[in-house]
Scaffold this motif. Structure first.
Motif, PDB file in Angstrom:
ATOM      1  N   GLU A  60      -0.689  -7.030  17.320  1.00  0.00           N
ATOM      2  CA  GLU A  60       0.018  -6.467  16.531  1.00  0.00           C
ATOM      3  C   GLU A  60       0.606  -6.086  17.218  1.00  0.00           C
ATOM      4  OE1 GLU A  60      -2.585  -3.371  14.862  1.00  0.00           O
ATOM      5  OE2 GLU A  60      -1.427  -2.111  16.174  1.00  0.00           O
ATOM      6  N   ILE A  73       1.014  -5.317  11.862  1.00  0.00           N
ATOM      7  CA  ILE A  73       0.459  -6.811  11.747  1.00  0.00           C
ATOM      8  C   ILE A  73       0.511  -7.904  12.438  1.00  0.00           C
ATOM      9  CG2 ILE A  73       2.256  -8.891  10.568  1.00  0.00           C
ATOM     10  CD1 ILE A  73       3.985  -7.808   9.169  1.00  0.00           C
ATOM     11  N   GLU A  77       0.921 -13.986  13.647  1.00  0.00           N
ATOM     12  CA  GLU A  77       2.254 -14.510  12.501  1.00  0.00           C
ATOM     13  C   GLU A  77       3.630 -14.727  12.913  1.00  0.00           C
ATOM     14  OE1 GLU A  77       1.289 -12.223   8.912  1.00  0.00           O
ATOM     15  OE2 GLU A  77      -0.294 -12.143   8.855  1.00  0.00           O
ATOM     16  N   VAL A  92       7.921  -8.587   4.374  1.00  0.00           N
ATOM     17  CA  VAL A  92       7.040  -8.764   4.852  1.00  0.00           C
ATOM     18  C   VAL A  92       6.065  -8.258   3.080  1.00  0.00           C
ATOM     19  CG1 VAL A  92       6.418  -7.360   7.011  1.00  0.00           C
ATOM     20  CG2 VAL A  92       6.978  -5.461   5.151  1.00  0.00           C
ATOM     21  N   GLU A  95       0.321  -5.972   1.502  1.00  0.00           N
ATOM     22  CA  GLU A  95      -0.888  -6.403   0.755  1.00  0.00           C
ATOM     23  C   GLU A  95      -1.932  -5.144   0.428  1.00  0.00           C
ATOM     24  OE1 GLU A  95      -3.082  -8.468   0.982  1.00  0.00           O
ATOM     25  OE2 GLU A  95      -1.932  -9.476   3.219  1.00  0.00           O
ATOM     26  N   VAL A 105      -0.742  -1.984   5.400  1.00  0.00           N
ATOM     27  CA  VAL A 105      -1.070  -2.760   5.283  1.00  0.00           C
ATOM     28  C   VAL A 105      -0.681  -4.055   4.855  1.00  0.00           C
ATOM     29  CG1 VAL A 105      -3.522  -5.045   5.186  1.00  0.00           C
ATOM     30  CG2 VAL A 105      -3.831  -2.447   5.342  1.00  0.00           C
ATOM     31  N   LEU A 106       0.331  -4.683   5.692  1.00  0.00           N
ATOM     32  CA  LEU A 106       1.013  -5.622   5.665  1.00  0.00           C
ATOM     33  C   LEU A 106       1.017  -7.364   6.046  1.00  0.00           C
ATOM     34  CD1 LEU A 106       4.479  -3.183   7.544  1.00  0.00           C
ATOM     35  CD2 LEU A 106       2.502  -3.420   4.795  1.00  0.00           C
ATOM     36  N   SER A 107       1.442  -7.630   5.889  1.00  0.00           N
ATOM     37  CA  SER A 107       1.088  -9.369   5.856  1.00  0.00           C
ATOM     38  C   SER A 107       2.899 -10.004   6.324  1.00  0.00           C
ATOM     39  CB  SER A 107       0.721 -10.021   5.648  1.00  0.00           C
ATOM     40  OG  SER A 107       0.572 -11.434   5.451  1.00  0.00           O
ATOM     41  N   HIS A 108       3.203 -10.306   7.428  1.00  0.00           N
ATOM     42  CA  HIS A 108       4.107 -11.358   7.674  1.00  0.00           C
ATOM     43  C   HIS A 108       4.347 -12.818   6.940  1.00  0.00           C
ATOM     44  CE1 HIS A 108       8.059 -12.351   8.810  1.00  0.00           C
ATOM     45  NE2 HIS A 108       8.148 -13.240   9.370  1.00  0.00           N
ATOM     46  N   ARG A 109       3.138 -13.518   7.610  1.00  0.00           N
ATOM     47  CA  ARG A 109       3.336 -14.802   6.896  1.00  0.00           C
ATOM     48  C   ARG A 109       2.856 -14.820   5.335  1.00  0.00           C
ATOM     49  NH1 ARG A 109      -1.562 -17.048   5.678  1.00  0.00           N
ATOM     50  NH2 ARG A 109      -2.825 -15.514   5.571  1.00  0.00           N
ATOM     51  N   LYS A 110       2.723 -13.895   4.746  1.00  0.00           N
ATOM     52  CA  LYS A 110       2.053 -14.600   3.039  1.00  0.00           C
ATOM     53  C   LYS A 110       3.896 -14.007   2.449  1.00  0.00           C
ATOM     54  CE  LYS A 110      -2.787 -12.326   2.402  1.00  0.00           C
ATOM     55  NZ  LYS A 110      -3.243 -12.247   1.399  1.00  0.00           N
TER      56      LYS A 110
END
Length: 597
Positions: A60, A73, A77, A92, A95, A105-110
């Motif tokens: 991560e 993350i 990703e 980012v 989430e 909670v994070l998402s780089h892809r989204k």
């Protein structure tokens, strides 16, 4: 020590909480919490924001978005960006602010996907160079992750060189350009090749500008085709045509070179506008003709290997890179039945031949096979004098005669008119067949042109000397109509002789026309010994009889008339005689009377 005397404990200091680890009173704690909250970013869930990478682990990546805790993350990703490092800013997607463990909670892809389509279109519009991660292979190319979108990378757009191992590119991050977008189906096509080509284009201009004919350069075999080899000269490609690979014959370039092989080449020609460079490999070695044995001369026997076959001849390599041509006419003394060189030789065959011509300056040589044997036309007059009889083999036909072979290399022609004394032959195939034996007699020798005039009918006496006495004009013979034509009919007569009758001579006594295979009487109306022609007529048989009968009848009538005329004349003569005697009597009586008186 005086200063220490002025220190007093806080009125509301709670010693029990201090011992437990918390030294703040309730009021102070509230103030500090409010102050701390003011330092945090106001982030909302389901929104995109920017964060700073604080730590990169195997599983991560921790990102600080200015919240009270860092967000984690998955490292997967960021596979598209292997150069990611601590301190980089990344976008980012929030989430949730706290999961069950209180973790942000994070998402780089989204985050990438939320505005990926806009970024893809922007990259195409601005001709921007972007990074992408090659996820896997697919039919015809690769799948590339760009901005979270799966794009297609055609196999032909990976590199300027042909790709032999596609799997070597999987899990790699490379630079690309967006070359095509289908807005309706949300399809994206990218290319890495265009980046290389742009760079190579500049390199080509620089390299070609420094080229000179005859210059020797080192290159690497980039591609091998059936017609030549492409060489990478360090940013620009050149072509060695198959004919410039070796002084000898080359069936395929892979006999000489192999992929990725380094070799020296010489520049034969180049075109700055079209950026074409012609290279040579064989030109770096001496020409084989220059090292050919200087003692070889016309008339010598040499050994070699057949390397190329053609209908007109065969090329024989007598030394590496030195070839001579054996023309088909020099393969055998026999000529008339010869079809092609393949009748005598085949590729790979080792043979011996005689040097016929040799031009070292033009680097040309002609060879012969038949010269290894004695010329059969030498002493032809002694072996086949005029009038001599022989047995020949039929080789082939023409409309005007039969070509036969008396022995190998000695051919002759039997003209169609010399096949038979009696038969009218339209084509030699009516008389004999290819491969059959035929008795012949030598009529004439043309040694200079290597021709023999032969005859078959001359083996027998000329029957037309006898026919002249048999088929006299006016003689009648039985004949059978064996062929009907517009101009007349061919009639088979005794002794194998054929005659000809025109349509008007085929009319029968009842007025009908004679038919095929009908047997009738024919009268000879013309006999030509020189032309061997007999003209006959069936009509003349009964027409002449009718004329004879009419003539006889006329003669008989004339004779009867003559007889009648003779009788009348005789009668008239008697009457005259009687009258005359009477007159005499009267005269006598008168005389007597006169005398009496």
């Amino acid at each position: 020590m005086e200063n220490l005397k002025n220190v007093h404990p806080l009125d509301d200091f709670n010693w029990d909480e201090f011992e437990a680890g918390d030294s703040l009173n309730a009021a102070t704690r509230k103030e500090q919490e409010e102050a701390y909250d003011k330092t945090l970013n106001a982030i909302k869930e389901k929104e995109v924001t920017m964060g700073k990478v604080t730590r990169i682990g195997k599983r991560e990546v921790l990102v600080d978005v200015g919240f009270k805790s860092e967000g984690a993350i998955p490292a997967s990703e960021f596979r598209y960006n292997p150069e990611l490092k601590v301190g980089d800013e990344v976008e980012v997607f929030i989430e949730t602010q706290e999961d069950r463990r209180g973790q942000l909670v994070l998402s780089h892809r989204k985050a990438r996907a939320s505005r990926s389509w806009d970024r893809v279109n922007e990259a195409l519009e601005k001709d921007e160079i972007i990074k992408g991660y090659i996820k896997c292979r697919t039919k015809g190319g690769m799948i590339v992750d760009i901005f979270g979108i799966e794009a297609f990378l055609p196999g032909s757009q990976i590199d300027v060189r042909p790709i032999r191992d596609y799997d070597a590119y999987v899990d790699k991050t490379m630079e690309f350009k967006v070359v095509k977008i289908n807005q309706e189906y949300k399809n994206v096509v990218v290319s890495h090749k265009v980046l290389i080509e742009a760079e190579l284009e500049q390199q080509k201009k620089e390299i070609i500008g420094k080229l000179e004919k005859g210059q020797v350069l080192e290159g690497v075999v980039k591609n091998i085709t059936s017609y030549g080899v492409f060489i990478d000269l360090g940013g620009v490609d050149g072509l060695i045509h198959i004919t410039d690979l070796s002084w000898g014959r080359v069936a395929h370039p892979n006999e000489i070179v192999e992929l990725d092989q380094k070799l020296n080449v010489v520049i034969l020609d180049f075109d700055e506008q079209k950026k074409r460079i012609a290279l040579g490999l064989k030109q770096l070695t001496p020409h084989p003709w220059d090292s050919l044995d200087p003692n070889i001369k016309v008339g010598d026997k040499v050994k070699g290997t057949v390397v190329v076959m053609a209908d007109y001849g065969a090329f024989v390599e007598i030394a590496p890179g030195v070839e001579g041509l054996i023309h088909v006419s020099e393969m055998s003394w026999t000529q008339h039945h010869l079809r092609s060189a393949q009748d005598f030789l085949k590729v790979g065959e080792e043979i011996e031949a005689v040097v016929l011509t040799l031009d070292r300056e033009e680097r040309k040589m002609s060879l012969g096979l038949k010269q290894l044997k004695q010329d059969p036309w030498e002493g032809i007059e002694e072996r086949y004098p005029v009038g001599s009889k022989h047995v020949a083999k039929v080789r082939n036909f023409t409309n005007f005669g039969v070509f036969v072979e008396i022995e190998e290399g000695v051919d002759g022609l039997v003209h169609i008119s010399d096949l038979s004394w009696t038969k009218k032959i339209k084509h030699p195939s009516e008389f004999t067949q290819v491969g059959a034996e035929l008795d012949v007699v030598v009529l004439e020798i043309d040694k200079e042109n290597r021709r023999l005039s032969l005859g078959h009918k001359q083996l027998e006496e000329n029957p037309w000397d006898v026919f002249e006495t048999v088929f006299k004009v006016g003689s009648i013979h039985e004949g059978t109509i064996i062929e009907l034509m517009d101009k007349g009919a061919v009639v088979s007569l005794p002794y194998g002789v054929e005659g000809f009758a025109t349509p008007k001579h085929l009319v029968k006594e009842d007025g009908s026309q004679a038919q095929l295979e009908e047997k009738l009487s024919f009268k000879v109306i013309e006999f030509n010994k020189e032309a061997k022609r007999i003209i006959v007529s069936h009509s003349r048989v009964f027409e002449d009889e009718q004329r004879a009968a009419a003539k006889a009848e006329r003669a008989e009538n004339n004779a009867q008339k003559d007889a009648e005329k003779s009788a009348v004349a005789a009668s008239n003569a008697t009457n005259q005689e009687k009258a005359t005697l009477g007159d005499l009597d009267q005269l006598a009586a008168l005389k007597e009377k006169l005398s009496g008186n």
